[in-house]
Design a protein around this motif. Sequence first.
Motif, PDB file in Angstrom:
ATOM      1  N   ASP A   3     -70.949  -9.491 -17.580  1.00 46.93           N
ATOM      2  CA  ASP A   3     -69.675  -9.170 -18.228  1.00 46.93           C
ATOM      3  C   ASP A   3     -68.791  -8.364 -17.287  1.00 46.93           C
ATOM      4  N   SER A   4     -67.485  -8.456 -17.507  1.00 45.30           N
ATOM      5  CA  SER A   4     -66.530  -7.668 -16.735  1.00 45.30           C
ATOM      6  C   SER A   4     -66.066  -6.482 -17.566  1.00 45.30           C
ATOM      7  N   GLY A   5     -65.295  -5.584 -16.923  1.00 46.21           N
ATOM      8  CA  GLY A   5     -64.732  -4.453 -17.640  1.00 46.21           C
ATOM      9  C   GLY A   5     -63.818  -4.881 -18.763  1.00 46.21           C
TER      10      GLY A   5
ATOM     11  N   ASP B 207     -62.674   5.262 -14.258  1.00 46.68           N
ATOM     12  CA  ASP B 207     -63.386   4.359 -13.346  1.00 46.68           C
ATOM     13  C   ASP B 207     -62.571   4.073 -12.096  1.00 46.68           C
ATOM     14  N   GLN B 208     -61.258   3.901 -12.267  1.00 48.19           N
ATOM     15  CA  GLN B 208     -60.412   3.560 -11.129  1.00 48.19           C
ATOM     16  C   GLN B 208     -60.152   4.753 -10.217  1.00 48.19           C
ATOM     17  N   ILE B 209     -59.965   5.933 -10.805  1.00 48.34           N
ATOM     18  CA  ILE B 209     -59.595   7.109 -10.014  1.00 48.34           C
ATOM     19  C   ILE B 209     -60.807   7.819  -9.429  1.00 48.34           C
ATOM     20  N   PHE B 210     -61.848   7.982 -10.252  1.00 46.57           N
ATOM     21  CA  PHE B 210     -62.994   8.787  -9.818  1.00 46.57           C
ATOM     22  C   PHE B 210     -64.248   7.959  -9.532  1.00 46.57           C
ATOM     23  N   GLY B 211     -64.151   6.641  -9.706  1.00 41.79           N
ATOM     24  CA  GLY B 211     -65.295   5.787  -9.397  1.00 41.79           C
ATOM     25  C   GLY B 211     -66.458   5.923 -10.353  1.00 41.79           C
ATOM     26  N   THR B 212     -66.187   6.334 -11.587  1.00 42.32           N
ATOM     27  CA  THR B 212     -67.247   6.448 -12.590  1.00 42.32           C
ATOM     28  C   THR B 212     -67.585   5.058 -13.138  1.00 42.32           C
ATOM     29  N   ASN B 213     -68.501   5.021 -14.086  1.00 42.48           N
ATOM     30  CA  ASN B 213     -68.905   3.751 -14.689  1.00 42.48           C
ATOM     31  C   ASN B 213     -68.837   3.869 -16.212  1.00 42.48           C
ATOM     32  N   MET B 214     -67.671   4.293 -16.718  1.00 42.56           N
ATOM     33  CA  MET B 214     -67.517   4.459 -18.151  1.00 42.56           C
ATOM     34  C   MET B 214     -67.368   3.122 -18.874  1.00 42.56           C
ATOM     35  N   GLN B 215     -66.801   2.119 -18.203  1.00 40.09           N
ATOM     36  CA  GLN B 215     -66.692   0.787 -18.798  1.00 40.09           C
ATOM     37  C   GLN B 215     -67.984   0.030 -18.514  1.00 40.09           C
ATOM     38  N   LYS B 216     -68.991   0.329 -19.286  1.00 47.25           N
ATOM     39  CA  LYS B 216     -70.307  -0.255 -19.045  1.00 47.25           C
ATOM     40  C   LYS B 216     -70.380  -1.635 -19.691  1.00 47.25           C
TER      41      LYS B 216
ATOM     42  N   LEU C 280     -56.450   4.094 -26.702  1.00 48.11           N
ATOM     43  CA  LEU C 280     -56.240   5.213 -25.777  1.00 48.11           C
ATOM     44  C   LEU C 280     -57.542   5.586 -25.069  1.00 48.11           C
ATOM     45  N   TRP C 281     -58.651   5.516 -25.791  1.00 51.53           N
ATOM     46  CA  TRP C 281     -59.943   5.822 -25.166  1.00 51.53           C
ATOM     47  C   TRP C 281     -60.281   4.797 -24.083  1.00 51.53           C
ATOM     48  N   GLU C 282     -59.985   3.518 -24.352  1.00 55.50           N
ATOM     49  CA  GLU C 282     -60.251   2.471 -23.354  1.00 55.50           C
ATOM     50  C   GLU C 282     -59.391   2.689 -22.111  1.00 55.50           C
ATOM     51  N   ILE C 283     -58.154   3.133 -22.309  1.00 56.15           N
ATOM     52  CA  ILE C 283     -57.287   3.453 -21.162  1.00 56.15           C
ATOM     53  C   ILE C 283     -57.886   4.612 -20.365  1.00 56.15           C
ATOM     54  N   PHE C 284     -58.421   5.603 -21.082  1.00 59.21           N
ATOM     55  CA  PHE C 284     -59.055   6.740 -20.414  1.00 59.21           C
ATOM     56  C   PHE C 284     -60.268   6.281 -19.598  1.00 59.21           C
ATOM     57  N   GLU C 285     -61.117   5.426 -20.183  1.00 58.03           N
ATOM     58  CA  GLU C 285     -62.282   4.923 -19.461  1.00 58.03           C
ATOM     59  C   GLU C 285     -61.859   4.163 -18.204  1.00 58.03           C
TER      60      GLU C 285
ATOM     61  N   TRP D 235     -78.688  -2.014 -25.022  1.00 58.77           N
ATOM     62  CA  TRP D 235     -77.432  -2.758 -24.857  1.00 58.77           C
ATOM     63  C   TRP D 235     -76.504  -2.580 -26.058  1.00 58.77           C
ATOM     64  N   TRP D 236     -77.081  -2.281 -27.234  1.00 64.16           N
ATOM     65  CA  TRP D 236     -76.286  -2.196 -28.455  1.00 64.16           C
ATOM     66  C   TRP D 236     -75.742  -0.788 -28.707  1.00 64.16           C
ATOM     67  N   TRP D 237     -76.108   0.178 -27.855  1.00 69.16           N
ATOM     68  CA  TRP D 237     -75.713   1.573 -28.102  1.00 69.16           C
ATOM     69  C   TRP D 237     -74.191   1.737 -28.114  1.00 69.16           C
ATOM     70  N   ASP D 238     -73.532   1.142 -27.146  1.00 66.47           N
ATOM     71  CA  ASP D 238     -72.075   1.250 -27.049  1.00 66.47           C
ATOM     72  C   ASP D 238     -71.398   0.610 -28.254  1.00 66.47           C
ATOM     73  N   ILE D 239     -71.910  -0.542 -28.695  1.00 62.03           N
ATOM     74  CA  ILE D 239     -71.334  -1.227 -29.858  1.00 62.03           C
ATOM     75  C   ILE D 239     -71.474  -0.366 -31.106  1.00 62.03           C
ATOM     76  N   ALA D 240     -72.673   0.201 -31.299  1.00 63.94           N
ATOM     77  CA  ALA D 240     -72.901   1.028 -32.479  1.00 63.94           C
ATOM     78  C   ALA D 240     -71.972   2.238 -32.500  1.00 63.94           C
ATOM     79  N   LEU D 241     -71.772   2.851 -31.344  1.00 61.77           N
ATOM     80  CA  LEU D 241     -70.922   4.040 -31.289  1.00 61.77           C
ATOM     81  C   LEU D 241     -69.451   3.701 -31.497  1.00 61.77           C
ATOM     82  N   HIS D 242     -69.011   2.570 -30.950  1.00 59.70           N
ATOM     83  CA  HIS D 242     -67.611   2.198 -31.152  1.00 59.70           C
ATOM     84  C   HIS D 242     -67.352   1.807 -32.605  1.00 59.70           C
ATOM     85  N   THR D 243     -68.324   1.186 -33.249  1.00 60.76           N
ATOM     86  CA  THR D 243     -68.177   0.891 -34.670  1.00 60.76           C
ATOM     87  C   THR D 243     -68.085   2.187 -35.467  1.00 60.76           C
ATOM     88  N   THR D 244     -68.948   3.147 -35.113  1.00 58.12           N
ATOM     89  CA  THR D 244     -68.926   4.444 -35.779  1.00 58.12           C
ATOM     90  C   THR D 244     -67.602   5.162 -35.547  1.00 58.12           C
TER      91      THR D 244
END
Length: 231
Positions: free
Chosen positions: A165-167, A150-159, A141-146, A87-96
Amino acid sequence: MPSKSMPRRLTLVLQFLLFVGLAGAIWEQQWLNAVITTGIIIITLFPILLAKKFNVHVPSVFQLMAIGFIFASIFLGEVHGYYTKFWWWDIALHTTSGFLLGITGFLLVYLMNENDSIHMHMQPGFVAFFAFMFALGMGALWEIFEFSMDQIFGTNMQKPMFSDDSGLTDTMYDLIVDAIGALIISVLGYGYLKKAEAKSFLERWIWAFIVRNPRFFNKNKKSKPESNLPD
């Protein structure tokens, strides 16, 4: 020296693991993972190619950070599912990413500030502020890309970090940790420009870039010895 070659060795190890992962994906006929891993390998070569293209020496520690981030975020995070396993992987990477983008923004404005051909001089506070806003802006800008993916291609980048939790919550967590990483770099950069007594890893990295790219900076600027600088 062994200490100076360590970042290069680690970079080669990460690139070797990518090739192993590519071979494994092909062997198991996981063609999507093979294509993604091939793309990752190409991306990891960008710092070297850009350095040759623009005749800029990129210290090996910078290359290691860039490749390490790509390896952790895409290869481990997306291909091997570390975002869902930890669960902490995304947080660690965004901090980095806040750290990396803060350093990038700081170097960009510092280069302009010290270049003889650009007649401008910015105060340390503004340089630090620019680095912070640059990192935060790129994170947004990265959050806008995610969101768009998700909206256009149905991916799950906003994990979501947690199942309830919501997006939007995930986006806010990401921006907050981006800001924390960028703030730390901005404070360290401000201390470096103000010639604070405390020395930091950021100062060594900045001087590593300056010493190896003197044509971008004031030639009369007093230089530091290279013995303790990262390669």
